[in-house]
Design a protein around this motif. Sequence first.
Motif, mmCIF file in Angstrom:
data_model
loop_
_atom_site.group_PDB
_atom_site.id
_atom_site.type_symbol
_atom_site.label_atom_id
_atom_site.label_comp_id
_atom_site.label_asym_id
_atom_site.label_seq_id
_atom_site.Cartn_x
_atom_site.Cartn_y
_atom_site.Cartn_z
ATOM 1 N N GLU A 260 18.637 -33.715 21.017
ATOM 2 C CA GLU A 260 18.703 -32.345 21.529
ATOM 3 C C GLU A 260 17.685 -31.448 20.824
ATOM 4 N N GLN A 261 17.535 -31.674 19.513
ATOM 5 C CA GLN A 261 16.601 -30.827 18.775
ATOM 6 C C GLN A 261 15.177 -31.049 19.256
ATOM 7 N N LEU A 262 14.851 -32.297 19.596
ATOM 8 C CA LEU A 262 13.516 -32.580 20.148
ATOM 9 C C LEU A 262 13.332 -31.865 21.478
ATOM 10 N N VAL A 263 14.374 -31.962 22.341
ATOM 11 C CA VAL A 263 14.296 -31.296 23.636
ATOM 12 C C VAL A 263 14.085 -29.798 23.447
ATOM 13 N N ILE A 264 14.853 -29.218 22.492
ATOM 14 C CA ILE A 264 14.735 -27.781 22.229
ATOM 15 C C ILE A 264 13.319 -27.445 21.799
ATOM 16 N N LEU A 265 12.797 -28.239 20.855
ATOM 17 C CA LEU A 265 11.451 -27.991 20.340
ATOM 18 C C LEU A 265 10.422 -27.981 21.465
ATOM 19 N N VAL A 266 10.466 -29.045 22.306
ATOM 20 C CA VAL A 266 9.467 -29.173 23.371
ATOM 21 C C VAL A 266 9.618 -28.036 24.389
ATOM 22 N N THR A 267 10.874 -27.761 24.792
ATOM 23 C CA THR A 267 11.099 -26.721 25.791
ATOM 24 C C THR A 267 10.603 -25.370 25.306
ATOM 25 N N VAL A 268 10.987 -25.021 24.072
ATOM 26 C CA VAL A 268 10.615 -23.701 23.571
ATOM 27 C C VAL A 268 9.101 -23.593 23.450
ATOM 28 N N LEU A 269 8.467 -24.630 22.914
ATOM 29 C CA LEU A 269 7.006 -24.567 22.765
ATOM 30 C C LEU A 269 6.340 -24.422 24.127
ATOM 31 N N ALA A 270 6.842 -25.181 25.115
ATOM 32 C CA ALA A 270 6.250 -25.092 26.446
ATOM 33 C C ALA A 270 6.427 -23.693 27.025
ATOM 34 N N ALA A 271 7.660 -23.155 26.905
ATOM 35 C CA ALA A 271 7.928 -21.827 27.471
ATOM 36 C C ALA A 271 7.072 -20.770 26.788
ATOM 37 N N LEU A 272 6.956 -20.868 25.457
ATOM 38 C CA LEU A 272 6.158 -19.879 24.729
ATOM 39 C C LEU A 272 4.694 -19.954 25.133
ATOM 40 N N THR A 273 4.195 -21.196 25.320
ATOM 41 C CA THR A 273 2.800 -21.352 25.717
ATOM 42 C C THR A 273 2.559 -20.700 27.073
ATOM 43 N N VAL A 274 3.483 -20.958 28.013
ATOM 44 C CA VAL A 274 3.314 -20.371 29.351
ATOM 45 C C VAL A 274 3.286 -18.847 29.261
ATOM 46 N N VAL A 275 4.253 -18.272 28.506
ATOM 47 C CA VAL A 275 4.294 -16.813 28.391
ATOM 48 C C VAL A 275 3.008 -16.297 27.744
ATOM 49 N N TRP A 276 2.552 -17.002 26.707
ATOM 50 C CA TRP A 276 1.343 -16.568 26.002
ATOM 51 C C TRP A 276 0.139 -16.602 26.948
ATOM 52 N N LEU A 277 0.044 -17.684 27.730
ATOM 53 C CA LEU A 277 -1.076 -17.797 28.671
ATOM 54 C C LEU A 277 -1.029 -16.661 29.684
ATOM 55 N N ILE A 278 0.173 -16.389 30.237
ATOM 56 C CA ILE A 278 0.297 -15.298 31.205
ATOM 57 C C ILE A 278 -0.108 -13.978 30.558
ATOM 58 N N PHE A 279 0.380 -13.781 29.352
ATOM 59 C CA PHE A 279 0.139 -12.517 28.666
ATOM 60 C C PHE A 279 -1.343 -12.321 28.351
ATOM 61 N N PHE B 1 -4.182 -14.230 29.566
ATOM 62 C CA PHE B 1 -5.296 -14.575 30.447
ATOM 63 C C PHE B 1 -5.150 -14.173 31.910
ATOM 64 N N THR B 2 -3.998 -13.624 32.311
ATOM 65 C CA THR B 2 -3.878 -13.290 33.733
ATOM 66 C C THR B 2 -3.956 -11.778 33.941
ATOM 67 N N ARG B 3 -4.229 -11.404 35.197
ATOM 68 C CA ARG B 3 -4.237 -9.981 35.540
ATOM 69 C C ARG B 3 -2.884 -9.361 35.241
ATOM 70 N N LEU B 4 -1.826 -10.127 35.586
ATOM 71 C CA LEU B 4 -0.462 -9.643 35.371
ATOM 72 C C LEU B 4 -0.221 -9.338 33.892
ATOM 73 N N GLY B 5 -0.660 -10.286 33.047
ATOM 74 C CA GLY B 5 -0.468 -10.107 31.611
ATOM 75 C C GLY B 5 -1.206 -8.879 31.106
ATOM 76 N N ARG B 6 -2.425 -8.695 31.640
ATOM 77 C CA ARG B 6 -3.193 -7.535 31.207
ATOM 78 C C ARG B 6 -2.498 -6.239 31.646
ATOM 79 N N ALA B 7 -1.951 -6.276 32.882
ATOM 80 C CA ALA B 7 -1.239 -5.101 33.386
ATOM 81 C C ALA B 7 -0.018 -4.803 32.512
ATOM 82 N N MET B 8 0.693 -5.872 32.108
ATOM 83 C CA MET B 8 1.865 -5.669 31.246
ATOM 84 C C MET B 8 1.457 -5.017 29.939
#
Lengths: 286, 307
Positions: free
Chosen positions: A136-155, A157-164
């Motif tokens: 479970e801890q591995l799953v948590i680690l991978v999920t959180v890292l993936a989610a954070l990366t996606v949010v970071w990328l949106i924030f 590099f995208t128009r939306l992120g810049r608008a935010m």
Amino acid sequence: MGQLIVNGLTTGMILALPALALALSFSVLRFANYAIGSYVTLGAFVTWWANVLLGLPLWAAAGVGAASVALSAVAIDYLAYRKLRERSGLTLLVASMGVSLALENLVRLFAGNSPRAFDVAVARPHRFFGLRLHQEQLVILVTVLAALTVVWLIFRFTRLGRAMRAIADNPSLAAVRGIERGKVIAAVWGMSGALAALAGVLIGLDTSLEPQMGWNYLLPIFTAAILGGIASPMAAVAGALVLGLAEEVSTLFLPPHYRMIVAFAIMAMLLMVRPWGLFGRKWVTR
Amino acid sequence: MGDPMTAYLIATLCVVVIITLAGLALNLQWGMGGLVNFGLFGFYMLGAYVCGLLVKAGLGPLAAMASAILVTMIVSALVSLISIRLSEDYLAIVTLGFAECIRLFISYEDWLTMGTLGVSGITRPFAGVLGSDWGDILFLLFSLAMLGIVFALISLLAASPFGRLMRATRDDPDIVASLGRSVLAIRLRCFAVGGAILGLAGSLHAFYYSYIDPTQFTAIITAYAFMAVVIGGRGSNTGVLIASVILVLLLEGSRFLVDYFPGLDGQTFASLRLIAVGIALVVLLIMKPSGFGRERPTVLAASLRNS
């Protein structure tokens, strides 16, 4: 000690998602959403429903959960928060408490009070250098890292992120430059809801699901967000990791049920000394 | 007093008095002072436990109640000091955190609080003066007297210069500060007086049920107090008084609905009721933000309205 650090980082990782969700809506709307805990609960139970009753694999069920809470968060903003935006901030706080009460009991209405668990196979813990690491801890680690990366990328590099970021920095200037506030706000709530729902799934995986779960995490979520600096979303992640470690280390000299008191003590000290957070910029409203 | 209807009426009225006191305390803190107390139930619980435990330790009920009021007042002041220099959002989470910590502490420190077993046999003030048949009526009269005193005091407070200062601080702290008043001191006192009333409400709770355990104290008490203030109108003490009566009658009256809907069990019903409270809170804030009561207008505001 090594084991404590592993466990503390796991706790921190789980906290990172809702703390980020809270800081995200706060940075754009300057509104602390007390209903965030009930989004966590709702996400966990929708996922449970898709996983156990519909028989979907957990990753697909988590997708269903995240999507439904994202939609609910956008709908709640549209139906309730939007109409209160021009009023004093306190009115919104109280309204979010009402939303929290309604959502938590909606879950209780359908799921009852007994704790539940996801339908996942039990796996033996892995061992690295003498440290136990659960599946479970591995799953948590991978999920959180993936989610954070996606949010970071949106924030970043995208128009939306810049608008935010523009609205977070200066709402009136952003409006003058033609940024559509309504769409950005909907996107923020969607992301916030999805992150909270994912956190609910991870908490359910780590321990168990109960209608009270989100409420119990409310104080740590706020502490983590304030620790990082509530107006800077990515710093909230760092705050969550620090809080997770601190809570785990405190079990060396305090009984484990007093973790909440540790979180409260950290928050109290922080508010008196560094209210803008460990990592945030010196920004304070009175 | 064997009549069950009378007994039920008295019980309902006691609950009305307790909820009204909690509502009035919140009205002082949030309605007049602009200080959101999301951890209301924690201060209420503190009052109940200080009172109950002191009675068990041999103190007279009235002295225990006075101590509970004092302790809750001091603790309220200290808790508010944590975030009083910051914006109100922070006070909301600080009070919430405090309430959860108090509940944890009381649930686990058995040596002091009897933990989840609860404290039983808390004697009421003037118990036995008129014999056991009249116990409930006497207690109701005592509670009503307490409510009357509190109501008179906060009405005076609201009309006093300090009441004006509180409302001015709520509306615009910067102006109050620029006029040379200490915003911090005003907020601190406002929160402490509200805390004292919560201590009283908690003490009455302990006396009324004569048994307290941690499960009786949940965020639902906070939700009811917020409902009372939102319906009654922020800043309006009379409004909160009337709203509390209506609220308790609605909530108590809705118990009878169970008889008409055989499919409903207690658990489902409790959930439905809280969903309704949550939604009603949001809808009222949107549709009727100033509630049904009216804040006592200041002299200047009244003359502006007439001109």
